[in-house]
Design a protein around this motif. Sequence first.
Motif, mmCIF file in Angstrom:
data_model
loop_
_atom_site.group_PDB
_atom_site.id
_atom_site.type_symbol
_atom_site.label_atom_id
_atom_site.label_comp_id
_atom_site.label_asym_id
_atom_site.label_seq_id
_atom_site.Cartn_x
_atom_site.Cartn_y
_atom_site.Cartn_z
ATOM 1 N N GLY A 203 6.330 6.666 -0.061
ATOM 2 C CA GLY A 203 4.917 6.579 0.272
ATOM 3 C C GLY A 203 4.447 5.208 0.680
ATOM 4 N N ALA A 204 5.270 4.166 0.460
ATOM 5 C CA ALA A 204 4.872 2.811 0.851
ATOM 6 C C ALA A 204 4.830 2.700 2.372
ATOM 7 N N LEU A 205 3.757 2.146 2.892
ATOM 8 C CA LEU A 205 3.669 1.964 4.340
ATOM 9 C C LEU A 205 4.702 0.950 4.781
ATOM 10 N N VAL B 289 -12.400 21.839 27.004
ATOM 11 C CA VAL B 289 -11.319 22.699 26.519
ATOM 12 C C VAL B 289 -10.393 21.966 25.556
ATOM 13 N N ILE B 290 -10.490 20.631 25.505
ATOM 14 C CA ILE B 290 -9.544 19.832 24.722
ATOM 15 C C ILE B 290 -10.077 19.469 23.344
ATOM 16 N N PHE B 291 -11.313 18.959 23.315
ATOM 17 C CA PHE B 291 -11.774 18.295 22.089
ATOM 18 C C PHE B 291 -12.380 19.274 21.097
ATOM 19 N N ALA B 292 -12.235 18.919 19.816
ATOM 20 C CA ALA B 292 -12.693 19.753 18.720
ATOM 21 C C ALA B 292 -13.145 18.845 17.581
ATOM 22 N N ASP B 293 -13.437 19.437 16.432
ATOM 23 C CA ASP B 293 -14.011 18.693 15.313
ATOM 24 C C ASP B 293 -13.159 18.851 14.058
ATOM 25 N N GLY B 294 -13.141 17.820 13.236
ATOM 26 C CA GLY B 294 -12.385 17.885 11.985
ATOM 27 C C GLY B 294 -12.328 16.541 11.301
ATOM 28 N N ALA B 295 -11.695 16.515 10.137
ATOM 29 C CA ALA B 295 -11.560 15.286 9.361
ATOM 30 C C ALA B 295 -10.279 15.335 8.548
ATOM 31 N N GLY B 296 -9.695 14.162 8.360
ATOM 32 C CA GLY B 296 -8.523 14.026 7.496
ATOM 33 C C GLY B 296 -8.654 12.745 6.704
ATOM 34 N N ALA B 297 -7.983 12.677 5.571
ATOM 35 C CA ALA B 297 -8.126 11.506 4.707
ATOM 36 C C ALA B 297 -6.858 11.276 3.899
ATOM 37 N N VAL B 298 -6.650 10.025 3.515
ATOM 38 C CA VAL B 298 -5.577 9.664 2.598
ATOM 39 C C VAL B 298 -6.119 8.673 1.581
ATOM 40 N N VAL B 299 -5.495 8.646 0.420
ATOM 41 C CA VAL B 299 -5.764 7.627 -0.587
ATOM 42 C C VAL B 299 -4.571 6.690 -0.626
ATOM 43 N N LEU B 300 -4.837 5.400 -0.548
ATOM 44 C CA LEU B 300 -3.810 4.381 -0.705
ATOM 45 C C LEU B 300 -3.969 3.718 -2.069
ATOM 46 N N ARG B 301 -2.859 3.448 -2.722
ATOM 47 C CA ARG B 301 -2.870 2.720 -3.996
ATOM 48 C C ARG B 301 -1.932 1.534 -3.914
ATOM 49 N N PRO C 105 0.839 -1.198 0.000
ATOM 50 C CA PRO C 105 0.000 0.000 0.000
ATOM 51 C C PRO C 105 0.874 1.248 0.000
ATOM 52 N N VAL C 106 0.569 2.175 -0.897
ATOM 53 C CA VAL C 106 1.366 3.391 -1.067
ATOM 54 C C VAL C 106 0.465 4.608 -0.930
ATOM 55 N N LEU C 107 0.911 5.579 -0.153
ATOM 56 C CA LEU C 107 0.161 6.817 0.024
ATOM 57 C C LEU C 107 0.165 7.613 -1.277
ATOM 58 N N ALA C 108 -1.047 7.943 -1.787
ATOM 59 C CA ALA C 108 -1.152 8.618 -3.080
ATOM 60 C C ALA C 108 -1.878 9.954 -3.006
ATOM 61 N N GLY C 109 -2.486 10.281 -1.874
ATOM 62 C CA GLY C 109 -3.203 11.540 -1.749
ATOM 63 C C GLY C 109 -3.507 11.834 -0.300
ATOM 64 N N LEU D 106 -7.653 -7.311 -2.593
ATOM 65 C CA LEU D 106 -9.075 -7.005 -2.588
ATOM 66 C C LEU D 106 -9.368 -5.655 -3.234
ATOM 67 N N ALA D 107 -8.393 -4.761 -3.253
ATOM 68 C CA ALA D 107 -8.582 -3.432 -3.830
ATOM 69 C C ALA D 107 -7.249 -2.926 -4.360
ATOM 70 N N ASP D 108 -7.331 -2.048 -5.350
ATOM 71 C CA ASP D 108 -6.135 -1.374 -5.866
ATOM 72 C C ASP D 108 -6.013 0.051 -5.328
ATOM 73 N N ARG D 109 -7.157 0.629 -4.928
ATOM 74 C CA ARG D 109 -7.160 1.981 -4.365
ATOM 75 C C ARG D 109 -8.196 2.038 -3.247
ATOM 76 N N VAL D 110 -7.815 2.617 -2.125
ATOM 77 C CA VAL D 110 -8.711 2.716 -0.974
ATOM 78 C C VAL D 110 -8.659 4.138 -0.424
ATOM 79 N N LEU D 111 -9.832 4.688 -0.157
ATOM 80 C CA LEU D 111 -9.929 5.987 0.501
ATOM 81 C C LEU D 111 -10.116 5.744 1.997
ATOM 82 N N VAL D 112 -9.165 6.231 2.792
ATOM 83 C CA VAL D 112 -9.205 6.083 4.244
ATOM 84 C C VAL D 112 -9.483 7.459 4.851
ATOM 85 N N ILE D 113 -10.579 7.564 5.585
ATOM 86 C CA ILE D 113 -10.989 8.831 6.186
ATOM 87 C C ILE D 113 -11.092 8.657 7.695
#
Length: 364
Positions: free
Chosen positions: A196-198, A176-188, A26-30, A151-158
């Motif tokens: 980029g390879a894990l 006072v600590i917690f907040a909101d947000g999102a991040g994502a990566v595409v693996l190929r 698996p390689v990080l692509a995005g 099982l897959a060639d590309r996976v979106l991990v959010i």
Amino acid sequence: MNGAPLPAGPGPRTGRVFTAPAGRAPVLAGVGGHVPPTVVTNADLVARLDTSDDWIRTRTGIATRHVVTPGTATSDLAVEAGLQALKSSHDSQVDAVVLATTTPDHPCPATAPAVAARLGLGGVPAFDVAAVCAGFLYALATGAGHIATGLADRVLVIAADAFTTIVDPDDRGTAVIFADGAGAVVLRAGTAGEPGALGSLVLGSDGELSDLITVPAGGSRQRASGLAPRPGEEYFRMAGRATYRHAVERMTAASLHALADAGWRPGDVDRFAAHQANARILAAVSERLGIGPARQLSNIEHVGNTGGASIPLLLDQSAADGSLKAGDRLLLTAFGGGLSWGAATLTWPELQPGPGPRPTSRTT
């Protein structure tokens, strides 16, 4: 992916180390990230809580945090981060979507299918992963496993959390600590050793300590009791001192195991991206690993603790502002409820983060 038990060593076991089979990796692509536009400052909290700006900064390292407003749910954050990651990867299609979250839109069904549909991904498999603040690493391992096994060639991990929807607004210890947000990566699918390879990926858990981080009400355990929840049990609860100790111990141990399996030493790490829990935990883990401030990535001052989203959001912001560059040897680690924890290594690839707006990150 093949899992091998780690030696126990001193203290608690760190979990299992996972490595991809030869020939396919698996390689990080995005990469992408998103925070809601509404900002809550320490001054806003001081106005309604028994606290001070100095207390918050000293205890947590946080000055501002982004929060959702009525009408915005976890899926809304996840869609925006996923869209940015897909744009970064220069390909709008994936074979699967894995969403790590502690705050799903509904207890049933999972939130990931709705996210996939809104991203125009058709009927791809999509599902949620629950590992609280370690959720991104668990989801990353799941996506990596799909690729490594074919099982897959590309996976979106959010990873996305609207944590302020489950935090007691009157609890000084968590509000006072917690907040909101999102991040994502595409693996190929790619090859081991390419940028980029894990590399090594360590995961572990200890369910005997699940009561340290919990939302007591709302699940089948409370409902099956036949008793109505007591006031406040619908909110997130955390045993602060015990959580601090376990977070430091588990992230340190998991990081050392991931480094050893990768053949790296702490001095080989160019950038260290830990779950942005609070500044004191980050400092303690970094000190134990011998990774100085110049190599630590941090955005907690401006975004707070965004739960499972903190690592991919940090990666997105750091890549965008130049703190993280192609060729940097990167160590990731996280700790969350469950208890759950993990660590991973990779060499950052040449990629352009998605074009969305983002708050500032910095190297401490």
